[in-house]
Design a protein around this motif. Structure first.
Motif, PDB file in Angstrom:
ATOM      1  N   GLU A  77     -13.704  12.401  28.458  1.00 56.27           N
ATOM      2  CA  GLU A  77     -12.453  12.852  28.922  1.00 56.27           C
ATOM      3  C   GLU A  77     -12.530  12.235  30.228  1.00 56.27           C
ATOM      4  O   GLU A  77     -13.580  12.056  30.817  1.00 56.27           O
ATOM      5  CB  GLU A  77     -12.253  14.099  28.921  1.00 56.27           C
ATOM      6  CG  GLU A  77     -12.350  14.750  27.614  1.00 56.27           C
ATOM      7  CD  GLU A  77     -11.147  14.524  26.512  1.00 56.27           C
ATOM      8  OE1 GLU A  77      -9.934  14.158  27.235  1.00 56.27           O
ATOM      9  OE2 GLU A  77     -11.294  14.197  25.477  1.00 56.27           O
ATOM     10  N   ALA A  78     -11.294  11.481  30.589  1.00 58.80           N
ATOM     11  CA  ALA A  78     -11.395  10.980  31.897  1.00 58.80           C
ATOM     12  C   ALA A  78     -10.096  11.029  32.324  1.00 58.80           C
ATOM     13  O   ALA A  78      -8.977  10.449  32.550  1.00 58.80           O
ATOM     14  CB  ALA A  78     -11.500   9.258  31.689  1.00 58.80           C
ATOM     15  N   GLY A  79      -9.909  12.299  32.894  1.00 63.26           N
ATOM     16  CA  GLY A  79      -8.577  12.823  33.338  1.00 63.26           C
ATOM     17  C   GLY A  79      -7.892  12.922  32.154  1.00 63.26           C
ATOM     18  O   GLY A  79      -8.007  13.607  31.241  1.00 63.26           O
ATOM     19  N   PRO A  80      -6.466  12.410  32.400  1.00 66.39           N
ATOM     20  CA  PRO A  80      -5.645  12.565  31.246  1.00 66.39           C
ATOM     21  C   PRO A  80      -5.930  11.495  29.868  1.00 66.39           C
ATOM     22  O   PRO A  80      -4.986  11.433  29.050  1.00 66.39           O
ATOM     23  CB  PRO A  80      -4.200  12.156  31.674  1.00 66.39           C
ATOM     24  CG  PRO A  80      -4.537  11.283  33.017  1.00 66.39           C
ATOM     25  CD  PRO A  80      -5.928  11.715  33.464  1.00 66.39           C
ATOM     26  N   TYR A  81      -6.948  10.585  30.021  1.00 72.36           N
ATOM     27  CA  TYR A  81      -7.228   9.696  29.015  1.00 72.36           C
ATOM     28  C   TYR A  81      -8.636  10.199  28.503  1.00 72.36           C
ATOM     29  O   TYR A  81      -9.263  10.937  28.836  1.00 72.36           O
ATOM     30  CB  TYR A  81      -7.495   8.561  29.692  1.00 72.36           C
ATOM     31  CG  TYR A  81      -6.511   8.044  30.745  1.00 72.36           C
ATOM     32  CD1 TYR A  81      -5.242   7.585  30.135  1.00 72.36           C
ATOM     33  CD2 TYR A  81      -6.553   8.283  31.818  1.00 72.36           C
ATOM     34  CE1 TYR A  81      -4.121   7.040  30.785  1.00 72.36           C
ATOM     35  CE2 TYR A  81      -5.438   7.857  32.781  1.00 72.36           C
ATOM     36  CZ  TYR A  81      -4.336   7.290  32.499  1.00 72.36           C
ATOM     37  OH  TYR A  81      -3.229   6.803  33.049  1.00 72.36           O
TER      38      TYR A  81
END
Length: 148
Positions: A77-81
């Motif tokens: 997970e990379a923030g909202p991505y």
């Protein structure tokens, strides 16, 4: 220092320099009686900025892939991505066309005739050619000069 951080720092510096060049040109455009000069300069800065952004994005992608490979990360997970490391597309690469043709001639498809538009254009400039005509494209600009 990680490749990701080095990439971000190096590219940020390039983009900031271009934006620092862009901002005063916009101010000059608003004040100028001759808007062509600053607008051409803005056009060129935007071209260089566009190239820089593309290069930055490609470099960042390569750094992310390298980091994910090095750490064995497949998905995160990379923030909202959500970023997922995937295999590249499999594609055929011809190494020896002669050997391939001998082994599998069925893989070669006949190609239709291709018109040489360069030669056709030259012929049309010197006279008419049945079935073809010269048409003028949309206007464009050519900008040449020294880039800072």
């Amino acid at each position: 220092m990680s490749e990701i951080i080095e990439t971000a720092q190096r590219r940020h510096t390039e983009m900031k320099a271009l934006l620092d060049e862009y901002v005063p040109l916009v101010r000059e455009l608003k004040k100028s009686n001759d808007q062509i000069v600053p607008s051409v300069q803005i056009y060129e800065v935007l071209r260089r900025l566009s190239d820089s952004v593309k290069d930055y994005r490609d470099a960042m992608k390569a750094a992310i892939i390298e980091d994910m490979r090095a750490t064995g990360t497949i998905e995160t997970e990379a923030g909202p991505y959500t970023v997922t490391l995937r295999k590249g597309a499999t594609r055929a690469v011809v190494q020896d066309e002669t050997a391939l043709r001998a082994a599998r001639p069925d893989l070669f498809e006949p190609q239709p005739d291709k018109i040489s538009t360069r030669l056709l254009g030259q012929a049309l400039r010197f006279g008419g050619v049945d079935g073809a005509e010269l048409v003028e494209g949309e206007p464009t600009i050519a900008v040449k000069g020294n880039v800072k």
